[in-house]
Design a protein around this motif. Sequence first.
Motif, PDB file in Angstrom:
ATOM      1  N   GLN A 105       0.574  -1.209   0.053  1.00  0.00           N
ATOM      2  CA  GLN A 105      -0.181  -0.169   0.190  1.00  0.00           C
ATOM      3  C   GLN A 105       0.989   1.066   0.327  1.00  0.00           C
ATOM      4  OE1 GLN A 105      -2.720  -1.129   3.770  1.00  0.00           O
ATOM      5  NE2 GLN A 105      -4.638  -0.937   1.993  1.00  0.00           N
ATOM      6  N   TYR A 106       1.731   0.907   1.073  1.00  0.00           N
ATOM      7  CA  TYR A 106       2.668   2.960   0.906  1.00  0.00           C
ATOM      8  C   TYR A 106       3.948   2.764  -0.320  1.00  0.00           C
ATOM      9  CZ  TYR A 106       1.190   3.273   5.129  1.00  0.00           C
ATOM     10  OH  TYR A 106       0.155   3.577   6.887  1.00  0.00           O
ATOM     11  N   TYR A 107       4.542   1.791  -0.541  1.00  0.00           N
ATOM     12  CA  TYR A 107       5.289   1.569  -1.471  1.00  0.00           C
ATOM     13  C   TYR A 107       5.881   1.493  -2.894  1.00  0.00           C
ATOM     14  CZ  TYR A 107       7.582   2.502   2.953  1.00  0.00           C
ATOM     15  OH  TYR A 107       8.154   2.293   3.792  1.00  0.00           O
ATOM     16  N   SER A 108       4.285   0.699  -3.702  1.00  0.00           N
ATOM     17  CA  SER A 108       3.708   0.095  -4.975  1.00  0.00           C
ATOM     18  C   SER A 108       2.638   0.991  -5.270  1.00  0.00           C
ATOM     19  CB  SER A 108       3.126  -0.931  -4.803  1.00  0.00           C
ATOM     20  OG  SER A 108       2.852  -2.050  -6.117  1.00  0.00           O
ATOM     21  N   ARG A 109       3.405   1.082  -6.782  1.00  0.00           N
ATOM     22  CA  ARG A 109       2.884   2.134  -7.915  1.00  0.00           C
ATOM     23  C   ARG A 109       1.561   1.299  -8.544  1.00  0.00           C
ATOM     24  NH1 ARG A 109       7.223   4.662 -11.498  1.00  0.00           N
ATOM     25  NH2 ARG A 109       8.309   6.196 -10.006  1.00  0.00           N
ATOM     26  N   SER A 110       1.053   0.055  -8.314  1.00  0.00           N
ATOM     27  CA  SER A 110       0.226  -0.414  -8.989  1.00  0.00           C
ATOM     28  C   SER A 110      -1.048  -1.109  -7.442  1.00  0.00           C
ATOM     29  CB  SER A 110       0.721  -2.293  -8.705  1.00  0.00           C
ATOM     30  OG  SER A 110       1.699  -2.417  -9.588  1.00  0.00           O
ATOM     31  N   TYR A 111      -0.615   0.152  -6.372  1.00  0.00           N
ATOM     32  CA  TYR A 111      -1.577   0.165  -5.286  1.00  0.00           C
ATOM     33  C   TYR A 111      -3.094   1.106  -5.750  1.00  0.00           C
ATOM     34  CZ  TYR A 111      -4.645   1.179  -1.491  1.00  0.00           C
ATOM     35  OH  TYR A 111      -5.850   1.469  -0.467  1.00  0.00           O
ATOM     36  N   ASN A 112      -4.087   1.027  -6.057  1.00  0.00           N
ATOM     37  CA  ASN A 112      -5.016   1.413  -6.668  1.00  0.00           C
ATOM     38  C   ASN A 112      -6.198   2.168  -5.501  1.00  0.00           C
ATOM     39  OD1 ASN A 112      -6.699   3.829  -7.510  1.00  0.00           O
ATOM     40  ND2 ASN A 112      -7.502   2.473  -9.520  1.00  0.00           N
ATOM     41  N   GLU A 117     -10.645  -3.748  -2.124  1.00  0.00           N
ATOM     42  CA  GLU A 117      -9.906  -4.216  -1.609  1.00  0.00           C
ATOM     43  C   GLU A 117      -9.681  -4.845  -1.846  1.00  0.00           C
ATOM     44  OE1 GLU A 117      -7.006  -3.700   1.747  1.00  0.00           O
ATOM     45  OE2 GLU A 117      -8.969  -2.428   0.951  1.00  0.00           O
ATOM     46  N   GLU A 118     -10.592  -6.201  -2.582  1.00  0.00           N
ATOM     47  CA  GLU A 118     -10.473  -7.037  -3.238  1.00  0.00           C
ATOM     48  C   GLU A 118      -9.523  -6.744  -4.297  1.00  0.00           C
ATOM     49  OE1 GLU A 118     -12.589 -11.134  -4.734  1.00  0.00           O
ATOM     50  OE2 GLU A 118     -14.390  -9.418  -3.994  1.00  0.00           O
ATOM     51  N   ASN A 119      -9.925  -6.106  -5.361  1.00  0.00           N
ATOM     52  CA  ASN A 119      -8.989  -6.723  -6.693  1.00  0.00           C
ATOM     53  C   ASN A 119      -7.606  -5.473  -6.027  1.00  0.00           C
ATOM     54  OD1 ASN A 119     -11.285  -6.501  -7.883  1.00  0.00           O
ATOM     55  ND2 ASN A 119     -11.529  -4.774  -8.428  1.00  0.00           N
ATOM     56  N   ASN A 120      -7.428  -4.591  -4.958  1.00  0.00           N
ATOM     57  CA  ASN A 120      -6.107  -4.235  -4.838  1.00  0.00           C
ATOM     58  C   ASN A 120      -5.021  -5.765  -4.405  1.00  0.00           C
ATOM     59  OD1 ASN A 120      -5.661  -1.266  -5.062  1.00  0.00           O
ATOM     60  ND2 ASN A 120      -6.916  -0.987  -3.778  1.00  0.00           N
ATOM     61  N   PHE A 121      -6.294  -6.659  -3.432  1.00  0.00           N
ATOM     62  CA  PHE A 121      -5.503  -7.659  -2.825  1.00  0.00           C
ATOM     63  C   PHE A 121      -4.388  -8.541  -4.101  1.00  0.00           C
ATOM     64  CE2 PHE A 121      -4.922 -11.576  -0.185  1.00  0.00           C
ATOM     65  CZ  PHE A 121      -3.918 -10.854   0.967  1.00  0.00           C
ATOM     66  N   LYS A 123      -4.182  -7.644  -7.379  1.00  0.00           N
ATOM     67  CA  LYS A 123      -2.814  -7.030  -7.950  1.00  0.00           C
ATOM     68  C   LYS A 123      -1.640  -7.780  -6.626  1.00  0.00           C
ATOM     69  CE  LYS A 123      -4.475  -3.620 -10.192  1.00  0.00           C
ATOM     70  NZ  LYS A 123      -4.543  -1.901 -10.726  1.00  0.00           N
ATOM     71  N   PHE A 124      -1.907  -7.142  -5.481  1.00  0.00           N
ATOM     72  CA  PHE A 124      -0.067  -7.417  -4.602  1.00  0.00           C
ATOM     73  C   PHE A 124       0.120  -9.037  -4.456  1.00  0.00           C
ATOM     74  CE2 PHE A 124      -0.932  -9.776  -0.331  1.00  0.00           C
ATOM     75  CZ  PHE A 124       0.896  -9.329   0.557  1.00  0.00           C
ATOM     76  N   LYS A 125      -1.132  -9.634  -4.624  1.00  0.00           N
ATOM     77  CA  LYS A 125      -0.906 -11.853  -4.537  1.00  0.00           C
ATOM     78  C   LYS A 125       0.112 -11.382  -6.237  1.00  0.00           C
ATOM     79  CE  LYS A 125      -2.452 -13.870  -1.288  1.00  0.00           C
ATOM     80  NZ  LYS A 125      -3.351 -14.889  -1.808  1.00  0.00           N
ATOM     81  N   GLU A 126      -0.246 -10.915  -6.981  1.00  0.00           N
ATOM     82  CA  GLU A 126       0.696 -10.856  -8.582  1.00  0.00           C
ATOM     83  C   GLU A 126       1.705 -10.369  -8.258  1.00  0.00           C
ATOM     84  OE1 GLU A 126      -1.991  -8.867 -11.519  1.00  0.00           O
ATOM     85  OE2 GLU A 126      -3.200 -10.583 -11.066  1.00  0.00           O
ATOM     86  N   GLU A 127       1.945  -9.190  -7.058  1.00  0.00           N
ATOM     87  CA  GLU A 127       3.392  -8.397  -7.546  1.00  0.00           C
ATOM     88  C   GLU A 127       4.107  -8.688  -6.320  1.00  0.00           C
ATOM     89  OE1 GLU A 127       4.493  -3.480  -7.084  1.00  0.00           O
ATOM     90  OE2 GLU A 127       2.972  -4.296  -8.014  1.00  0.00           O
TER      91      GLU A 127
END
Length: 693
Positions: A105-112, A117-121, A123-127
Amino acid sequence: MDIKLKKYSHSVITKTIAFIIAIVCFTGVIRAIVEVEFVNNGQFDIVIEDEYFEGRAFAQENGNLIGDLTRLLGEYKNEEHILSGKTISQDEWRSVEENLYSEFQYYSRSYNPQLNEENNFKKFKEEYGDKLSQAKDQLIREDLREFHLLLQSIEDSDLIYFASDGTNEFKNSTWTEKEQFKNYPSYMLFEEYKRELYPKATEENEHLNMITNPLNELNLENTVIYVAFPEEFLTLRLEEWQAKKVIVVKNVNQLFGFLTGFILSFSYLVLIVGRKSFKDQELHFHSANKLYNDINIILCIMLMIIWLALVEDVFENIENMIIPVTIPVAALGLFLILLLVKHFKNRTFFKHTLIFTLIHKLVKFIGDVYHSGSVGVKTVLLVIGYPIVIALTFFMFPVTIGLAAWFALKKIKTFHSIQSGVERIKEGNLHHRIEVGGKGEFSKLASNINSITDGLKKAVDNELKSERLKTELITNVSHDIRNPLTSIINYVDLLKDEKDPSKVEEYIDVLDQKSKRLKTLAEDLFEATKASSGNIPVNLEKIDVLSLLTQGLGEVNDKIELLDLDIKLSYPPEKVYITADGKLLWRSIENLLSNIFNYALNGSRVYISIEEWGSEILITFKNISATELNISADELMERFKRGDESRTSQGSGLGLSIAKSLIEIQKGKFNIQIDGDLFKAIIYLPKYHLGKE
């Protein structure tokens, strides 16, 4: 002998000897505690143990091994189980994911933030797939390390063991059958949910939970754990336990002996410190007493810290070094404590402190300047003093501001709570109470409002009760008067047309009874009104209670025999006298007896007792009611109230009310109690005192 005792009791030599004894005994206490606590692992409870199998050492030997076996069977099982990741708990993995997700959440540019929350999670699993994999591998490595440490721990055990859950086995011998383990002199066998312990003294071990608690976390189905003590190992442990017990018993005895000596010597020093004899009322001070008490306390705390530091430095050789380390520290500490005791006995404990002295001098200086100076001096003092206060508290300015804000917020919340409570009470909720904790003006205000609410509620309840009783009074009076009056009217009508002389005579008898009944009701009502108003002359005199009661009971003996009542009269062996009006008192007692005759169960006992109660005499009447008393004592005291709600008895319902009013105008008290069918009336009258009419 007494002169010699007085001579030596407060001498310097005696004080010095007592001081030395106190130091020696205190050092002995410390040495005994240290020897048991550090040298023998604090096993004070070994003193009350009868044998090794009842002690903590035996429970620890088994508990450590069974705890390790339980973890191996229940959590780790084998290397394949660990490598598959099955030892990683959901909570443990969730914590890893949450930490990495926070980083995402703090450092990734992929976080939107615009996405859910589900879609962000996702992306988190992929990255963070690699990092999650690395974290999982790390957890597995840690579990593998712990697994091998546990294996090493059980392999180093001198006990014989076998543990199996049907798939995984851990053992250090070829024996796997229960009967084989029973050949050892001591064993513990846990097979599924059954256990078998030998010797039987093991069951009495109060530390047995150290062994059984780890098993509670294990699924015992298809699980067996066998543990046995080899004879050579057990013999060694028994010898060690016996040796430790001898040491601990010796030290405990020394501990109590030295402790007794210290308490006695210290108590003696506290008693005689500062005085030259037992009769000496003045405390004598020397130069050491000029040391401020707060400085003294700080020095005592520093001595404790120094002693602990020295003990820690010599920990490896503490048994031999504890005496030379403790004696000087204890001597200086006891000397400082006796200085404090002297000031405590002189009631100067707080006054003789550096803080009190500085504050007192500062306040006195400011007061002297303020009271003796002109307006200009006071203004200068204020201008100079305010910046000094600010400067002194500047380093903690954020703290003071925070405390002030917290205090103000707390007071505002309290005020709002009181305001809300008053609104609810104003709306008619008299049961609401304003709860404000602590002390202060707001708490006092809330308490006063609650008291007003209680008063209002009580007044409303009393008013409702008064209205209800007033309605019942009118109903009852109407009922009691209407019945005889209706009978009189009916029989007069019958009498007008009746020609038969026998019938006429019968009607006249009925009219006579009803008219007398009506007359009695009117007289009782008149007497009740006079009694309650107090408009009756009272002639207080010395009355012999027993004589009055005996004479009165004789007058009503016919009614007593008619109702087959058994009167039980009890009284003190000596005569008792009261201050009362004889006629009014007998009228009250007569009303109570009449109440008994009307409502008591035929053939029952009536108890009348006379008792001394401090400055009062109690006259108590007790009887069993013929009908059920389904009415409260308070209501029964009201006028025209009767024990039978059907109102079929001959009473007027005024007797108790009249008796109460007559007793009260004689400066007495009257109350009644009801317990089931037991009716109890109590009269309290002042005891007669000589020279007092």
